[in-house]
Scaffold this motif. Sequence first.
Motif, PDB file in Angstrom:
ATOM      1  N   ASN A 144       1.474  -0.977  -0.280  1.00 54.40           N
ATOM      2  CA  ASN A 144       0.530  -0.184  -0.408  1.00 54.40           C
ATOM      3  C   ASN A 144       0.523   1.447  -0.333  1.00 54.40           C
ATOM      4  OD1 ASN A 144      -2.015  -1.739   0.009  1.00 54.40           O
ATOM      5  ND2 ASN A 144      -2.075  -1.208   2.286  1.00 54.40           N
ATOM      6  N   TRP A 145       1.907   1.296  -0.743  1.00 50.22           N
ATOM      7  CA  TRP A 145       2.544   2.261  -0.094  1.00 50.22           C
ATOM      8  C   TRP A 145       2.433   3.509  -0.697  1.00 50.22           C
ATOM      9  CZ3 TRP A 145       5.665   4.840  -4.286  1.00 50.22           C
ATOM     10  CH2 TRP A 145       5.821   4.147  -5.411  1.00 50.22           C
ATOM     11  N   ASP A 146       1.777   3.468  -2.002  1.00 55.84           N
ATOM     12  CA  ASP A 146       2.038   4.167  -3.165  1.00 55.84           C
ATOM     13  C   ASP A 146       0.055   5.208  -2.885  1.00 55.84           C
ATOM     14  OD1 ASP A 146       2.379   6.636  -5.280  1.00 55.84           O
ATOM     15  OD2 ASP A 146       1.448   5.162  -6.409  1.00 55.84           O
ATOM     16  N   THR A 147      -0.680   5.127  -1.699  1.00 54.73           N
ATOM     17  CA  THR A 147      -2.078   5.183  -1.641  1.00 54.73           C
ATOM     18  C   THR A 147      -1.597   6.629  -1.468  1.00 54.73           C
ATOM     19  OG1 THR A 147      -1.669   4.646   0.703  1.00 54.73           O
ATOM     20  CG2 THR A 147      -2.225   3.083  -1.030  1.00 54.73           C
ATOM     21  N   GLU A 148      -2.948   7.229  -1.314  1.00 55.65           N
ATOM     22  CA  GLU A 148      -3.334   8.954  -1.267  1.00 55.65           C
ATOM     23  C   GLU A 148      -2.882   8.904   0.327  1.00 55.65           C
ATOM     24  OE1 GLU A 148      -6.691  11.430  -0.964  1.00 55.65           O
ATOM     25  OE2 GLU A 148      -6.163  11.240  -2.894  1.00 55.65           O
ATOM     26  N   TYR A 149      -3.500   7.922   0.903  1.00 53.16           N
ATOM     27  CA  TYR A 149      -3.312   7.893   2.517  1.00 53.16           C
ATOM     28  C   TYR A 149      -2.141   7.992   3.572  1.00 53.16           C
ATOM     29  CZ  TYR A 149      -4.757   7.225   7.496  1.00 53.16           C
ATOM     30  OH  TYR A 149      -5.167   7.256   8.968  1.00 53.16           O
ATOM     31  N   LEU A 150      -1.604   7.199   2.817  1.00 48.20           N
ATOM     32  CA  LEU A 150      -0.151   6.997   3.312  1.00 48.20           C
ATOM     33  C   LEU A 150       0.787   8.250   3.059  1.00 48.20           C
ATOM     34  CD1 LEU A 150       0.603   3.036   3.418  1.00 48.20           C
ATOM     35  CD2 LEU A 150       0.389   4.699   5.279  1.00 48.20           C
ATOM     36  N   ASN A 151       0.923   8.344   1.849  1.00 43.90           N
ATOM     37  CA  ASN A 151       1.632   9.552   1.242  1.00 43.90           C
ATOM     38  C   ASN A 151       1.524  11.155   1.861  1.00 43.90           C
ATOM     39  OD1 ASN A 151       3.485   8.069  -0.425  1.00 43.90           O
ATOM     40  ND2 ASN A 151       1.393   8.929  -1.936  1.00 43.90           N
ATOM     41  N   MET A 201       2.970  10.171   5.014  1.00 47.99           N
ATOM     42  CA  MET A 201       4.666   9.673   4.755  1.00 47.99           C
ATOM     43  C   MET A 201       5.736   9.500   3.698  1.00 47.99           C
ATOM     44  SD  MET A 201       3.596   5.392   6.146  1.00 47.99           S
ATOM     45  CE  MET A 201       5.367   4.999   6.101  1.00 47.99           C
ATOM     46  N   GLY A 202       5.291  11.299   2.739  1.00 40.02           N
ATOM     47  CA  GLY A 202       5.912  11.158   1.976  1.00 40.02           C
ATOM     48  C   GLY A 202       5.917  10.377   0.814  1.00 40.02           C
ATOM     49  N   LYS A 203       6.591  10.953  -0.782  1.00 44.79           N
ATOM     50  CA  LYS A 203       5.976  10.007  -1.695  1.00 44.79           C
ATOM     51  C   LYS A 203       6.913   9.156  -1.653  1.00 44.79           C
ATOM     52  CE  LYS A 203       2.283  12.677  -3.715  1.00 44.79           C
ATOM     53  NZ  LYS A 203       1.883  13.055  -5.352  1.00 44.79           N
ATOM     54  N   SER A 204       8.000   8.318  -0.681  1.00 45.24           N
ATOM     55  CA  SER A 204       9.360   7.764  -1.165  1.00 45.24           C
ATOM     56  C   SER A 204       8.868   6.289  -1.395  1.00 45.24           C
ATOM     57  CB  SER A 204       9.813   7.589   0.088  1.00 45.24           C
ATOM     58  OG  SER A 204       9.127   7.476   0.654  1.00 45.24           O
ATOM     59  N   ALA A 205       9.739   6.139  -2.481  1.00 48.88           N
ATOM     60  CA  ALA A 205       9.108   3.919  -3.262  1.00 48.88           C
ATOM     61  C   ALA A 205       9.516   3.351  -2.119  1.00 48.88           C
ATOM     62  CB  ALA A 205      10.744   4.138  -4.256  1.00 48.88           C
ATOM     63  N   THR A 206       9.772   3.464  -0.283  1.00 50.01           N
ATOM     64  CA  THR A 206       9.333   2.478   0.170  1.00 50.01           C
ATOM     65  C   THR A 206       9.341   3.431   1.734  1.00 50.01           C
ATOM     66  OG1 THR A 206      11.838   3.043   1.045  1.00 50.01           O
ATOM     67  CG2 THR A 206      11.454   1.465  -0.966  1.00 50.01           C
ATOM     68  N   LYS A 207       8.645   2.774   2.321  1.00 45.38           N
ATOM     69  CA  LYS A 207       8.025   3.355   3.703  1.00 45.38           C
ATOM     70  C   LYS A 207       8.398   2.309   4.390  1.00 45.38           C
ATOM     71  CE  LYS A 207       4.359   6.148   1.492  1.00 45.38           C
ATOM     72  NZ  LYS A 207       4.925   6.096   0.425  1.00 45.38           N
ATOM     73  N   SER A 208       9.001   2.923   6.255  1.00 45.48           N
ATOM     74  CA  SER A 208       9.717   2.069   7.134  1.00 45.48           C
ATOM     75  C   SER A 208       8.681   1.874   7.743  1.00 45.48           C
ATOM     76  CB  SER A 208      11.118   2.514   7.254  1.00 45.48           C
ATOM     77  OG  SER A 208      10.699   3.963   7.561  1.00 45.48           O
ATOM     78  N   VAL A 209       9.288   0.720   8.393  1.00 43.74           N
ATOM     79  CA  VAL A 209       8.725   0.668   9.643  1.00 43.74           C
ATOM     80  C   VAL A 209       8.272   1.435  11.042  1.00 43.74           C
ATOM     81  CG1 VAL A 209       8.332  -0.882  11.593  1.00 43.74           C
ATOM     82  CG2 VAL A 209       8.244  -2.275   9.828  1.00 43.74           C
ATOM     83  N   SER A 210       9.610   2.381  10.786  1.00 41.74           N
ATOM     84  CA  SER A 210       9.929   3.296  11.670  1.00 41.74           C
ATOM     85  C   SER A 210       9.294   4.282  11.885  1.00 41.74           C
ATOM     86  CB  SER A 210      11.633   2.792  11.848  1.00 41.74           C
ATOM     87  OG  SER A 210      12.559   3.799  11.131  1.00 41.74           O
ATOM     88  N   GLN A 211       9.080   4.041  10.230  1.00 35.48           N
ATOM     89  CA  GLN A 211       8.909   5.942   9.715  1.00 35.48           C
ATOM     90  C   GLN A 211       7.425   5.791   9.785  1.00 35.48           C
ATOM     91  OE1 GLN A 211       8.897   6.220   5.313  1.00 35.48           O
ATOM     92  NE2 GLN A 211       8.163   8.753   5.350  1.00 35.48           N
TER      93      GLN A 211
END
Length: 602
Positions: free
Chosen positions: A39-46, A49-59
Amino acid sequence: MDGKKLEYKGVEALKELERLTSKPNEVQEDILRKILAQNWDTEYLNKFMGKSATKSVSQFKKSVPVITYKGIRPYILRIGNGEDSSLITGHPITEMLCSSGTSAGEPKLVPSIAEDLDRRTFLYNLIMPIINQYVPGLGEGKAMYLYFVKAEMSTPCGLPARTVLTSYYKSCHFKQRPHDPFNDLTSPDAAILCYDGHQTMYCQLLAGLIHRRRVLRLGAVFASAFLRAISFLERHWRDFCLDIRTGKLHDDITDPDCRSAMLDLLEPDPDLADEIEQICCQTTPWKGIVCRLWPNARYIEAVVTGSMSQYVPALKYYSDEKFPLICPMYASSECYFGVNLNPLCDPTEVSFTLLPNMGYFEFIPLGENGKFLMDFDDDDEEEDGVPPSMLVDLVHVKLGCYYELVVTTFSGLYRYRIGDVLLVTGFHNHTPQFRFICRRYVVLSIDNDKTNEEDLHRSITAATRKHLESRNALLVEYTSYADTSSVPGHYVIYWEINNTIHPHAPPISTEVLEECCIAVEEGLDYVYRRCRTNDKSVGPLEIRVVKAGTFEKLMDLFIAQGGASINQYKAPRCVKSKAALKLLNANLSGCYFSPRDPTWNP
């Protein structure tokens, strides 16, 4: 989770359970990484968490807020109106699941993706191997489980909107389930899938009676649904006997699939009809009726925790206390959570082992050593009310402490507050076990008093045990509301009482019901009793006794309004609906007030 795990049965299922619970931290971290990768590229997470290609657990843990339904509802409505699922999830949303609405006051729409059914089926496939360890030989007979579906709705863009159990029963996972002994139900699928509440109940009970000698397991999703079936049986047993005696199905059954399936089961059996008639005629009142009609049954399976625990005395009465009451699993529309690994425990001792592969679980600390540290405030719906740093991971909860469950799912719920209060009671391998305590929100408040569901239930249980059960009467059901139409306002509790369980029991007197009022008040907390006695800001508690069958009418009302199915329905512990209050007040048989102030010591 691999699809092949859906095939786990028996010993293999138990081995998988051991594997998961032996390394919950590893499984949980892997689940969260997979959710973020999917789900990294969803509007909600972006958004967080920003639009980075990966989203870390700590982030994720640092940036994503803790929310209630209010925080995700706008996204769900947008998807329901036709926008893309990528607003919140990387996989297409295939349906919206309708919560019952009887706990929180109104139904919610919960997004669901195709693989969610795999997770639910995985949990279902664990239940029978667990129970079979304690009650062997269950594959040698049938199960009379009462399952119900509810007619579907759809969102404006055409997505199906249905209850989570309707979703499962209509899926290929249920319809194409293996034909092994554990799946041998008394009811044909057509009877379960019939939308008409009367017809499905009639046919499922009739099928259960036809197979009465082969039934080893009895149950429904909630204890309330099982008791409703007993009430239905009491009204219709003569019709069942006629159907079995003649081999002809009652004319009320008009659903073609249902009728066809039942006619395949029915054949004239006067001896069986005579047996059932003799049992139902001679058992007055109906103490032990369940074990007489299904003499080979080993247990009753139903949810008996939380608000359902009030039905335990009635279940024991109708089964003559000969059957264990098994509460197998803990689940919601948002996510399936865990299983009961000690199924024969007393209903008051039920704990659930959360399965770390169901979703990502976090917890809001609420208290320890038997005390809550946070208020149960029904207005606590602010998304920024709980800082992310407060949350505790699954493996870091502590024995004897209270928590509110927070879940992150593949289908687009992120750090979502379920609203359930849980107590850590132990561990299986390295995975915590939890007892469900209550829903966290206040059910009644007039002034400074804030009475939660657990306190109300505990005080009512103590009062009825002392004043009703000792007089051979049972509390069938209850609900409440805060009446502020006069000053001071006061608590109103609606009770439906069954005082026919003993043929010579006298009617419950006014004096007894007034004693019940004061006993309930004495069981409520210090603040309530102070408001009643010292501040005089709350008036005397009132019990309004309603006529027999009133709470079945209330169930029918809520089901007709488009929320719960019979499977899901839980009687609301507080009603605010004008229609519900009108129905309750139209069926009163008496009103009783506390005769004095409760005790209060400053």
